[in-house]
Write an enzyme that holds these catalytic residues in place. Structure first.
Site, PDB file in Angstrom:
ATOM      1  N   TYR A 123       8.532   2.885  -3.655  1.00 20.65           N
ATOM      2  CA  TYR A 123       7.386   3.720  -4.010  1.00 20.65           C
ATOM      3  C   TYR A 123       6.043   3.149  -3.549  1.00 20.65           C
ATOM      4  CZ  TYR A 123      10.170   6.938  -6.827  1.00 20.65           C
ATOM      5  OH  TYR A 123      11.072   7.887  -7.242  1.00 20.65           O
ATOM      6  N   LYS A 170      21.854  -2.569  -7.892  1.00 20.92           N
ATOM      7  CA  LYS A 170      22.964  -2.337  -6.956  1.00 20.92           C
ATOM      8  C   LYS A 170      23.057  -3.576  -6.055  1.00 20.92           C
ATOM      9  CE  LYS A 170      26.081   0.520  -5.201  1.00 20.92           C
ATOM     10  NZ  LYS A 170      27.300   0.925  -5.930  1.00 20.92           N
ATOM     11  N   ASP A 203      25.271   3.241 -10.100  1.00 16.93           N
ATOM     12  CA  ASP A 203      26.189   4.392 -10.084  1.00 16.93           C
ATOM     13  C   ASP A 203      27.012   4.432 -11.374  1.00 16.93           C
ATOM     14  OD1 ASP A 203      27.197   2.025  -9.103  1.00 16.93           O
ATOM     15  OD2 ASP A 203      28.483   2.926  -7.584  1.00 16.93           O
ATOM     16  N   ASP A 227      13.329   6.131 -12.055  1.00 12.92           N
ATOM     17  CA  ASP A 227      12.844   7.513 -11.953  1.00 12.92           C
ATOM     18  C   ASP A 227      14.018   8.487 -12.112  1.00 12.92           C
ATOM     19  OD1 ASP A 227      11.179   9.624 -11.535  1.00 12.92           O
ATOM     20  OD2 ASP A 227      10.824   9.256  -9.416  1.00 12.92           O
ATOM     21  N   ASP A 231      15.216  10.958 -15.694  1.00 12.89           N
ATOM     22  CA  ASP A 231      15.408  12.420 -15.722  1.00 12.89           C
ATOM     23  C   ASP A 231      16.781  12.728 -16.303  1.00 12.89           C
ATOM     24  OD1 ASP A 231      12.948  12.902 -14.441  1.00 12.89           O
ATOM     25  OD2 ASP A 231      13.793  14.552 -13.277  1.00 12.89           O
TER      26      ASP A 231
END
Ligand code: ATP
Length: 337
Positions: A123, A170, A203, A227, A231
């Protein structure tokens, strides 16, 4: 007197801002907490009118305030919120996902918070073209990783819950960047023997948020993963309309809903203002802690319990299965405060 800057936003932003001002005015009049609210334009409308999504006047007004409330902005979000987060070093993005009664939710026993690193990762906007390829730099520093890890453990210590931090990454694929993030979190965990610590690949975490969301307490993760997972976690407890967020630095904080400008429902008086009102609850918690003001802490609890009681009785907006308008829901809140 607390000086609050308010970015009124785009899409459903102005409707949510009206609801927020109405609730703050009621608290100002009835509960002896005093505010001075400076309304600002930033986002798509500001870009059209001034050529800048984040005009200098907005930056100055934010700098002159003690805390900022930000309604969602539209297509220019990256030029507003991502810039503000970095400019004000609001390094911790806090996104609670909590079960409220009577929700279209997967379960009713969820109480977790995602602590997302807010200044680095993909970002930072460091993207460029290289021949026929497009490159984005993923920057993860040890300093920022340890800083957010410490924030997550402190959060876990303060919560009356499982006292557990799950570090999500990850590192099996991104060995250097996420390897360092995971190690930084593991190092910090040694200073918190009372908090249990686990690691999870992103994941697996995405799956477990649906399969067994009650296993989580505090999740700490990098910017992009945070982010996306927030959600998802907000949907697990009933949707974006109930999802607040805080962007916190050492000296300043900004509070905003998790969701975007929701242009599909803008101007229809059907948006759920709870996401913004629960962000104001988080603002009261932060002001209360920073200025040692018990009135703020009490007001935060009162605001949350008022929303809780309303939705419990079925007084809800359309997104969560009710039929109330934004205005009607806001009126019930102010009446019951
Ligand atoms: P962004 O990329 O900026 O986050 P988005 O396009 O993913 O935005 P959002 O605006 O975040 O979309 O919201 C997705 C959908 O959720 C909206 O289109 C809207 O239907 C619904 N929604 C979001 N917020 C609310 C709310 N406060 N009340 C009711 N519905 C909402």
């Amino acid at each position: 007197m607390y000086k609050i800057s308010l970015i009124t936003g785009d899409g459903i932003g102005p409707e949510l801002s009206e609801s927020a001002v109405s609730v703050l005015d009621t608290i100002h009049d009835k509960h002896g907490l005093k505010f001075e609210i400076a309304k600002l334009s930033a986002g798509d409308a500001a870009l059209r009118e001034t050529g800048k999504a984040l005009p200098d006047e907005a930056v100055n007004a934010i700098s002159n305030s003690q805390v900022c409330l930000k309604a969602p902005v539209g297509e220019s979000a990256a030029d507003v919120i991502v810039v503000l987060r970095r400019m004000l070093d609001l390094y911790a993005n806090i996104r609670p996902a909590k079960s409220y009664p009577n929700m279209p939710a997967l379960r009713d026993d969820i109480d977790m918070v995602i602590v997302r690193e807010n200044t680095e990762d993909l970002y930072t906007g460091k993207e460029f073209s290289l021949g026929d390829a497009s490159v984005a730099l993923r920057i993860i520093s040890e300093r920022a990783s340890k800083r957010i890890a410490k924030y997550a453990f402190e959060t876990a210590m303060q919560r009356n819950s499982k006292k557990k931090v799950t570090c999500v990454h990850k590192s099996n694929v991104m060995r250097v960047t996420d390897g360092m993030f995971a190690k930084a979190c593991a190092d910090v965990s040694k200073n918190y023997p009372d908090v249990s610590f686990e690691q999870m690949y992103v994941d697996a975490c995405a799956m477990n948020l649906i399969r067994q969301p009650d296993q989580f307490d505090v999740i700490v993760t990098t910017n992009l993963f945070g982010d996306i997972l927030s959600d998802e976690s907000s949907q697990v407890v009933g949707g974006l309309g109930m999802a607040p967020a805080a962007n916190i630095g050492d000296d300043f904080a900004l509070f905003e809903p998790v969701h975007g400008a929701a242009f599909d429902i803008a101007g229809k008086n059907i948006a759920n203002p709870s996401s913004f009102l629960l962000s104001i609850k988080m603002m009261f918690d932060w002001l209360g802690a920073k200025y040692n003001d018990k009135k703020c802490i009490d007001m935060g609890q009162k605001l949350e319990s008022t929303i809780f009681d309303l939705v419990k009785t079925g007084m809800k907006t359309k997104d969560i299965g009710g039929d109330m308008t934004t205005d009607a829901f806001t009126r019930e809140i102010t009446k019951n405060l």
